[in-house]
Design an enzyme around this catalytic site. Structure first.
Site, PDB file in Angstrom:
ATOM      1  N   ASP A 142      -2.728  -3.409 -13.004  1.00 31.10           N
ATOM      2  CA  ASP A 142      -3.662  -2.442 -12.430  1.00 31.10           C
ATOM      3  C   ASP A 142      -3.140  -1.949 -11.084  1.00 31.10           C
ATOM      4  OD1 ASP A 142      -5.319  -2.941 -14.567  1.00 31.10           O
ATOM      5  OD2 ASP A 142      -6.527  -4.419 -13.489  1.00 31.10           O
TER       6      ASP A 142
HETATM    7  N1  URA Z   1      -5.518  -8.483 -15.789  1.00 32.59           N
HETATM    8  C1  URA Z   1      -6.157  -7.572 -15.019  1.00 32.59           C
HETATM    9  O1  URA Z   1      -7.366  -7.539 -14.986  1.00 32.59           O
HETATM   10  N2  URA Z   1      -5.415  -6.729 -14.299  1.00 32.59           N
HETATM   11  C2  URA Z   1      -4.070  -6.763 -14.262  1.00 32.59           C
HETATM   12  O2  URA Z   1      -3.448  -5.967 -13.554  1.00 32.59           O
HETATM   13  C3  URA Z   1      -3.419  -7.712 -15.057  1.00 32.59           C
HETATM   14  C4  URA Z   1      -4.164  -8.570 -15.803  1.00 32.59           C
END
Ligand code: URA
Length: 233
Positions: free
Chosen positions: A102
């Site tokens: 993310d």
């Molecule tokens: N899980 C999440 O919620 N975000 C990420 O970036 C990776 C794994």
């Protein structure tokens, strides 16, 4: 492959500059001076040298990035800086991140142009482990950790697969073998909590280099590439 393309791919110069470099007799192929920028070579077999130094041919490129928050993992994305743009100086085409983090997630991201390895590492059937450091709004109880390990309902048709959860001095460590959208955040929501900070520490057998500062990247060593290639086997 044309020799001028090979030389340009190896950052010896632009196609235009290379005309002059070749004309000046600075390039040899298997010890013989190259004269024609259009000459064909086999990068796997022929020894190409510039000013006497052999250019090591790399079929594929592998990097480890310590992704900073605020960058996006998709290859192209409106106004936001993409992780691939952070490697622009490498001048390597077709680079992609191995899986997505993310925008606000930090940590280990492998970036490569080796599509086969990329697909292997993100294939759901391979169950490659991903370890995250997770900080949360509220304390995570032993009961919560047990639930996270057993599998929780994050609103998909299936519960999350068994995971591993343990507390370290820096926070909760969670190891998962899937890569569902916002998975860690949704897992913590499933135990009535909220992620405030998320960092990936490991993918398969490959650990984020603790010496690699946030926002920096480096090439993987041959040993690290082998570790990745054998992860999830
Ligand atoms: N899980 C999440 O919620 N975000 C990420 O970036 C990776 C794994």
């Amino acid at each position: 492959m044309r020799i001028d393309k090979f030389l340009a791919d190896n950052s010896i110069g632009s196609r235009k500059e290379l005309k002059g470099i070749i004309k000046a007799g600075r390039i040899t192929v298997n010890g013989t001076q190259a004269k024609d920028p259009g000459m064909h070579i086999d990068p796997e077999k022929d020894l190409v040298a510039v000013d006497g130094s052999v250019i090591e041919y790399e079929r594929f490129h592998y990097y480890m990035l310590n992704k900073p928050a605020g960058t996006v993992s998709s290859v192209r994305e409106g106004a936001s800086v993409t992780v691939v743009e952070l490697l622009a100086a490498e001048n390597v085409k077709n680079l992609s991140p191995v899986g997505r983090l993310d925008k606000d997630t930090e940590g280990l991201l492998i970036i490569t142009d080796d599509g086969e390895l990329l697909h292997r590492l993100i294939s759901p059937s391979r169950h490659v482990e991903k370890e995250y450091l997770v900080r949360t709004e509220k304390p995570v109880s032993d009961e919560d950790m047990k639930r996270l390990e057993e599998g929780v309902d994050i609103g998909d048709d299936k519960l999350t697969l068994p995971a591993r959860a343990f507390m370290q001095s820096d926070g909760l460590h969670l190891i998962i073998t899937e890569g569902r959208f916002h998975q860690i955040k949704r897992m913590l929501e499933a135990v009535d909590n909220k992620v405030t900070y998320l960092k990936r520490l490991r993918m398969g057998g490959l650990l984020l280099d603790p010496e690699l500062a946030n926002g920096k990247y480096r090439k993987l060593s041959d040993e690290e590439i082998t570790i990745l290639k054998t992860s999830g086997e």
